[in-house]
Design a protein around this motif. Structure first.
Motif, PDB file in Angstrom:
ATOM      1  N   VAL A 109     -25.185 -34.058 138.790  1.00 25.35           N
ATOM      2  CA  VAL A 109     -25.411 -32.927 137.936  1.00 25.35           C
ATOM      3  C   VAL A 109     -24.161 -32.460 137.189  1.00 25.35           C
ATOM      4  CG1 VAL A 109     -26.399 -30.540 137.852  1.00 25.35           C
ATOM      5  CG2 VAL A 109     -27.342 -32.407 139.348  1.00 25.35           C
ATOM      6  N   VAL A 110     -23.989 -32.542 136.003  1.00 24.12           N
ATOM      7  CA  VAL A 110     -22.858 -32.041 135.354  1.00 24.12           C
ATOM      8  C   VAL A 110     -22.802 -30.485 135.484  1.00 24.12           C
ATOM      9  CG1 VAL A 110     -21.526 -31.825 133.180  1.00 24.12           C
ATOM     10  CG2 VAL A 110     -23.048 -33.955 133.696  1.00 24.12           C
ATOM     11  N   LEU A 111     -21.512 -29.964 135.836  1.00 30.46           N
ATOM     12  CA  LEU A 111     -21.424 -28.567 135.983  1.00 30.46           C
ATOM     13  C   LEU A 111     -20.871 -27.768 134.844  1.00 30.46           C
ATOM     14  CD1 LEU A 111     -19.628 -29.138 139.300  1.00 30.46           C
ATOM     15  CD2 LEU A 111     -21.783 -28.289 139.209  1.00 30.46           C
ATOM     16  N   ALA A 125     -20.427 -24.626 143.119  1.00 29.89           N
ATOM     17  CA  ALA A 125     -20.942 -25.817 143.022  1.00 29.89           C
ATOM     18  C   ALA A 125     -21.629 -26.394 144.364  1.00 29.89           C
ATOM     19  CB  ALA A 125     -20.398 -26.829 142.241  1.00 29.89           C
ATOM     20  N   ALA A 126     -20.456 -26.484 145.323  1.00 32.18           N
ATOM     21  CA  ALA A 126     -20.670 -27.381 146.510  1.00 32.18           C
ATOM     22  C   ALA A 126     -21.889 -26.546 147.185  1.00 32.18           C
ATOM     23  CB  ALA A 126     -19.220 -27.532 147.359  1.00 32.18           C
ATOM     24  N   ALA A 127     -21.816 -25.313 146.905  1.00 31.16           N
ATOM     25  CA  ALA A 127     -22.792 -24.347 147.938  1.00 31.16           C
ATOM     26  C   ALA A 127     -24.179 -24.175 147.428  1.00 31.16           C
ATOM     27  CB  ALA A 127     -22.393 -23.017 148.056  1.00 31.16           C
ATOM     28  N   PHE A 128     -24.326 -24.877 146.073  1.00 32.77           N
ATOM     29  CA  PHE A 128     -25.488 -24.646 145.277  1.00 32.77           C
ATOM     30  C   PHE A 128     -26.662 -25.233 145.505  1.00 32.77           C
ATOM     31  CE2 PHE A 128     -27.708 -24.519 141.133  1.00 32.77           C
ATOM     32  CZ  PHE A 128     -27.640 -23.162 141.014  1.00 32.77           C
ATOM     33  N   GLN A 129     -26.837 -26.495 145.350  1.00 27.41           N
ATOM     34  CA  GLN A 129     -27.687 -27.549 145.118  1.00 27.41           C
ATOM     35  C   GLN A 129     -28.842 -27.439 146.470  1.00 27.41           C
ATOM     36  OE1 GLN A 129     -27.644 -31.593 143.206  1.00 27.41           O
ATOM     37  NE2 GLN A 129     -25.556 -31.385 144.027  1.00 27.41           N
ATOM     38  N   ILE A 130     -28.611 -27.620 147.731  1.00 24.05           N
ATOM     39  CA  ILE A 130     -29.452 -27.632 148.774  1.00 24.05           C
ATOM     40  C   ILE A 130     -30.087 -26.121 149.022  1.00 24.05           C
ATOM     41  CG2 ILE A 130     -29.627 -27.849 151.133  1.00 24.05           C
ATOM     42  CD1 ILE A 130     -27.797 -30.271 151.179  1.00 24.05           C
ATOM     43  N   ALA A 131     -29.316 -25.093 148.992  1.00 19.73           N
ATOM     44  CA  ALA A 131     -29.711 -23.837 149.394  1.00 19.73           C
ATOM     45  C   ALA A 131     -30.739 -23.405 148.081  1.00 19.73           C
ATOM     46  CB  ALA A 131     -28.721 -22.840 149.656  1.00 19.73           C
ATOM     47  N   TYR A 132     -30.143 -23.213 146.960  1.00 17.60           N
ATOM     48  CA  TYR A 132     -31.079 -22.910 145.889  1.00 17.60           C
ATOM     49  C   TYR A 132     -32.265 -23.688 145.517  1.00 17.60           C
ATOM     50  CZ  TYR A 132     -28.097 -18.945 144.880  1.00 17.60           C
ATOM     51  OH  TYR A 132     -27.360 -17.841 144.848  1.00 17.60           O
ATOM     52  N   GLY A 133     -31.944 -25.241 145.655  1.00 22.83           N
ATOM     53  CA  GLY A 133     -32.781 -26.067 145.399  1.00 22.83           C
ATOM     54  C   GLY A 133     -34.003 -25.882 146.558  1.00 22.83           C
ATOM     55  N   THR A 134     -33.554 -25.766 147.728  1.00 25.43           N
ATOM     56  CA  THR A 134     -34.733 -25.665 148.848  1.00 25.43           C
ATOM     57  C   THR A 134     -35.578 -24.280 148.398  1.00 25.43           C
ATOM     58  OG1 THR A 134     -33.357 -26.899 150.455  1.00 25.43           O
ATOM     59  CG2 THR A 134     -35.208 -25.465 151.421  1.00 25.43           C
ATOM     60  N   SER A 135     -35.041 -23.353 148.164  1.00 26.88           N
ATOM     61  CA  SER A 135     -35.768 -22.068 148.087  1.00 26.88           C
ATOM     62  C   SER A 135     -36.623 -22.229 146.777  1.00 26.88           C
ATOM     63  CB  SER A 135     -34.609 -20.932 148.223  1.00 26.88           C
ATOM     64  OG  SER A 135     -34.290 -20.666 149.373  1.00 26.88           O
ATOM     65  N   HIS A 136     -36.164 -22.628 145.691  1.00 22.77           N
ATOM     66  CA  HIS A 136     -36.790 -22.631 144.622  1.00 22.77           C
ATOM     67  C   HIS A 136     -37.995 -23.522 144.610  1.00 22.77           C
ATOM     68  CE1 HIS A 136     -37.460 -23.516 140.257  1.00 22.77           C
ATOM     69  NE2 HIS A 136     -37.692 -22.172 140.176  1.00 22.77           N
ATOM     70  N   VAL A 137     -37.917 -24.620 145.060  1.00 25.74           N
ATOM     71  CA  VAL A 137     -38.916 -25.611 145.225  1.00 25.74           C
ATOM     72  C   VAL A 137     -40.045 -25.086 146.152  1.00 25.74           C
ATOM     73  CG1 VAL A 137     -39.502 -28.060 145.903  1.00 25.74           C
ATOM     74  CG2 VAL A 137     -37.561 -27.626 144.484  1.00 25.74           C
ATOM     75  N   TYR A 176     -37.843 -35.191 148.219  1.00 23.13           N
ATOM     76  CA  TYR A 176     -38.709 -35.172 146.733  1.00 23.13           C
ATOM     77  C   TYR A 176     -37.736 -36.248 145.895  1.00 23.13           C
ATOM     78  CZ  TYR A 176     -41.891 -31.620 147.024  1.00 23.13           C
ATOM     79  OH  TYR A 176     -43.190 -30.749 147.377  1.00 23.13           O
ATOM     80  N   LEU A 177     -36.531 -36.567 146.451  1.00 26.95           N
ATOM     81  CA  LEU A 177     -35.463 -37.235 145.714  1.00 26.95           C
ATOM     82  C   LEU A 177     -36.405 -38.834 145.718  1.00 26.95           C
ATOM     83  CD1 LEU A 177     -32.319 -36.080 146.678  1.00 26.95           C
ATOM     84  CD2 LEU A 177     -33.438 -35.980 144.322  1.00 26.95           C
ATOM     85  N   ALA A 178     -36.817 -39.194 146.884  1.00 27.43           N
ATOM     86  CA  ALA A 178     -37.720 -40.497 146.982  1.00 27.43           C
ATOM     87  C   ALA A 178     -38.793 -40.783 146.447  1.00 27.43           C
ATOM     88  CB  ALA A 178     -37.711 -40.816 148.586  1.00 27.43           C
ATOM     89  N   PHE A 179     -39.753 -39.651 146.218  1.00 31.23           N
ATOM     90  CA  PHE A 179     -41.053 -39.807 145.696  1.00 31.23           C
ATOM     91  C   PHE A 179     -41.457 -38.943 144.403  1.00 31.23           C
ATOM     92  CE2 PHE A 179     -41.765 -36.594 148.620  1.00 31.23           C
ATOM     93  CZ  PHE A 179     -42.541 -35.534 148.263  1.00 31.23           C
ATOM     94  N   ARG A 180     -40.869 -37.692 144.042  1.00 30.93           N
ATOM     95  CA  ARG A 180     -40.975 -37.310 142.861  1.00 30.93           C
ATOM     96  C   ARG A 180     -39.530 -36.561 142.491  1.00 30.93           C
ATOM     97  NH1 ARG A 180     -45.944 -33.253 142.271  1.00 30.93           N
ATOM     98  NH2 ARG A 180     -44.907 -33.401 140.174  1.00 30.93           N
ATOM     99  N   GLY A 183     -35.985 -30.848 137.731  1.00 30.83           N
ATOM    100  CA  GLY A 183     -36.598 -29.715 136.882  1.00 30.83           C
ATOM    101  C   GLY A 183     -36.232 -28.444 137.533  1.00 30.83           C
ATOM    102  N   SER A 184     -36.278 -28.443 138.575  1.00 29.76           N
ATOM    103  CA  SER A 184     -35.721 -27.254 139.621  1.00 29.76           C
ATOM    104  C   SER A 184     -34.378 -26.879 139.302  1.00 29.76           C
ATOM    105  CB  SER A 184     -36.046 -27.414 141.120  1.00 29.76           C
ATOM    106  OG  SER A 184     -35.569 -26.204 142.058  1.00 29.76           O
ATOM    107  N   LEU A 185     -33.635 -27.629 139.614  1.00 29.00           N
ATOM    108  CA  LEU A 185     -31.955 -27.712 139.435  1.00 29.00           C
ATOM    109  C   LEU A 185     -31.551 -27.150 138.091  1.00 29.00           C
ATOM    110  CD1 LEU A 185     -30.253 -30.605 141.414  1.00 29.00           C
ATOM    111  CD2 LEU A 185     -30.423 -28.063 141.963  1.00 29.00           C
ATOM    112  N   ALA A 186     -32.303 -27.833 136.728  1.00 25.72           N
ATOM    113  CA  ALA A 186     -32.089 -27.478 135.362  1.00 25.72           C
ATOM    114  C   ALA A 186     -32.386 -25.885 135.489  1.00 25.72           C
ATOM    115  CB  ALA A 186     -33.019 -28.225 134.580  1.00 25.72           C
ATOM    116  N   THR A 187     -33.586 -25.344 135.980  1.00 25.94           N
ATOM    117  CA  THR A 187     -33.982 -23.951 136.064  1.00 25.94           C
ATOM    118  C   THR A 187     -32.955 -23.164 136.542  1.00 25.94           C
ATOM    119  OG1 THR A 187     -36.457 -24.272 135.790  1.00 25.94           O
ATOM    120  CG2 THR A 187     -35.686 -22.154 136.617  1.00 25.94           C
ATOM    121  N   LEU A 188     -32.391 -23.676 137.858  1.00 31.87           N
ATOM    122  CA  LEU A 188     -31.326 -22.741 138.681  1.00 31.87           C
ATOM    123  C   LEU A 188     -29.917 -22.776 138.063  1.00 31.87           C
ATOM    124  CD1 LEU A 188     -32.277 -24.364 142.176  1.00 31.87           C
ATOM    125  CD2 LEU A 188     -32.781 -21.927 141.298  1.00 31.87           C
ATOM    126  N   LEU A 189     -29.525 -23.780 137.187  1.00 28.38           N
ATOM    127  CA  LEU A 189     -28.472 -23.667 136.508  1.00 28.38           C
ATOM    128  C   LEU A 189     -28.664 -22.666 135.254  1.00 28.38           C
ATOM    129  CD1 LEU A 189     -27.314 -27.498 136.530  1.00 28.38           C
ATOM    130  CD2 LEU A 189     -26.175 -25.407 137.780  1.00 28.38           C
TER     131      LEU A 189
END
Length: 320
Positions: free
Chosen positions: A104-106, A115-127, A262-266, A272-278
């Motif tokens: 994901v380009v920052l 950035a290192a703190a972002f994906q899992i924490a925010y991604g999990t909660s948003h999805v 979700y990375l394996a099957f959808r 889409g979630s990460l785009a919204t969060l960014l």
């Protein structure tokens, strides 16, 4: 290069010297700048995580760094581009090779630690709250473990989505962090009765639970009809046993959420979630909370802090 390596589930990981890896087809190599720690890293150290790789391996699930090399026949951000990657492991090292499709380009405004703190924490909660629970404005959201890595982002995102947020955490210091993230009501898990407090507030529509154990049981009993329970993890060490007859009577839904799955099957759900969060981050609507940073040489101390539950938000290891 140096890497925080684990060779046995019976022995603690340690810093080792190893060759700089070469990216293969579909991969990029990163010069890693920072790595976010997660509760799953603690499980992985003992082989208890669902995606534990084969021994030996380097710990560290999510990183921020600069593209240093690109594998053959690979479409990827150009060398020199700053990116974040959820790699699953390999992040606690000076260099690492990762799937280019996960990069994901920052934005320039996002520093490496954030950035290192972002994906899992925010991604999990948003999805969880948007895609799975379909949280609606005006609903009541109860967040357990509300000062932790994912819990704090659930408070923040729940408030952004228009919910009334009840935050449950242990002690006044952690509750003050949840309050600053937008919580409307606070429950001290050490002293307050979760069930009765939530009932006095009219019950809950959505429960976000990374804790499990007794807290799940108490929250379950405060559900309104048609409530949705999100099972995120089991930081308490106890997996709840759910009385199915109660689900039936109150029309309650219990949903499991494993963000990385979700990375394996959808994968489009994650992207889409990460785009919204960014976009939210660019607009200043969300701000990663990192309570502690450590150097790579202090990785063991960082994991010990996480294990002791003395942190709030995220713990990040800086590499370069």
């Amino acid at each position: 290069m140096r890497a925080f390596h684990i060779t046995s589930f019976e022995s603690p990981p340690k810093i080792v010297e190893c060759p700089v890896p070469t990216p293969g087809p579909g991969q990029i190599r990163l010069r890693i700048h920072a790595c976010g720690l997660n509760f799953a890293d603690l499980l992985m150290m003992t082989g208890r995580y669902q995606d534990t790789p084969a021994l030996p391996f380097t710990l560290g699930m999510e990183v921020a760094g600069t593209v240093d090399a690109i594998g053959p026949d690979t479409e990827a951000p150009a060398v020199g581009t700053r990116v974040a990657v959820f790699g699953g492991h390999g992040g606690l090292a000076e260099y690492g090779c990762f799937d280019a499709a996960r990069a994901v380009v920052l934005p320039d405004a996002m520093d490496d630690v954030s950035a290192a703190a972002f994906q899992i924490a925010y991604g999990t909660s948003h999805v969880a709250l948007d895609h799975k629970a379909r949280l609606q404005p005006g609903e009541t959201l109860l967040v357990l473990g509300a000062a932790g890595g994912v819990g704090l982002t659930a408070v923040e995102i729940g408030k952004l989505m228009g919910a009334r947020v009840i935050a449950c955490a242990r002690g006044a210091d952690k509750l003050s962090v949840a309050k600053a993230a937008g919580a409307d009501h606070l429950i001290d898990a050490k002293t307050d009765d979760i069930r009765e407090t939530c009932r006095a507030l009219g019950g809950v529509d959505v429960i976000y639970d990374p804790v499990g154990g007794d807290q799940f049981t108490a929250a379950f009993r405060a559900c309104r009809p048609e409530a949705r329970i999100l099972s995120i993890g089991f930081a308490s060490g106890e997996v709840p046993q759910i009385p199915a007859n109660h689900l039936l009577v109150k029309n309650i839904s219990v949903m499991g959420l494993y963000w990385g799955g979700y990375l394996a099957f959808r994968p489009e759900v994650v992207t889409g979630s990460l785009a919204t969060l960014l976009d939210w981050h660019r607009a200043g609507r969300i701000t990663p909370h990192v309570s502690h940073t450590y150097s790579l040489d202090q990785a063991s101390d960082a994991l010990a802090l996480l294990r002791a539950r003395k942190s709030t938000g995220k713990v990040v290891v800086t590499v370069s």
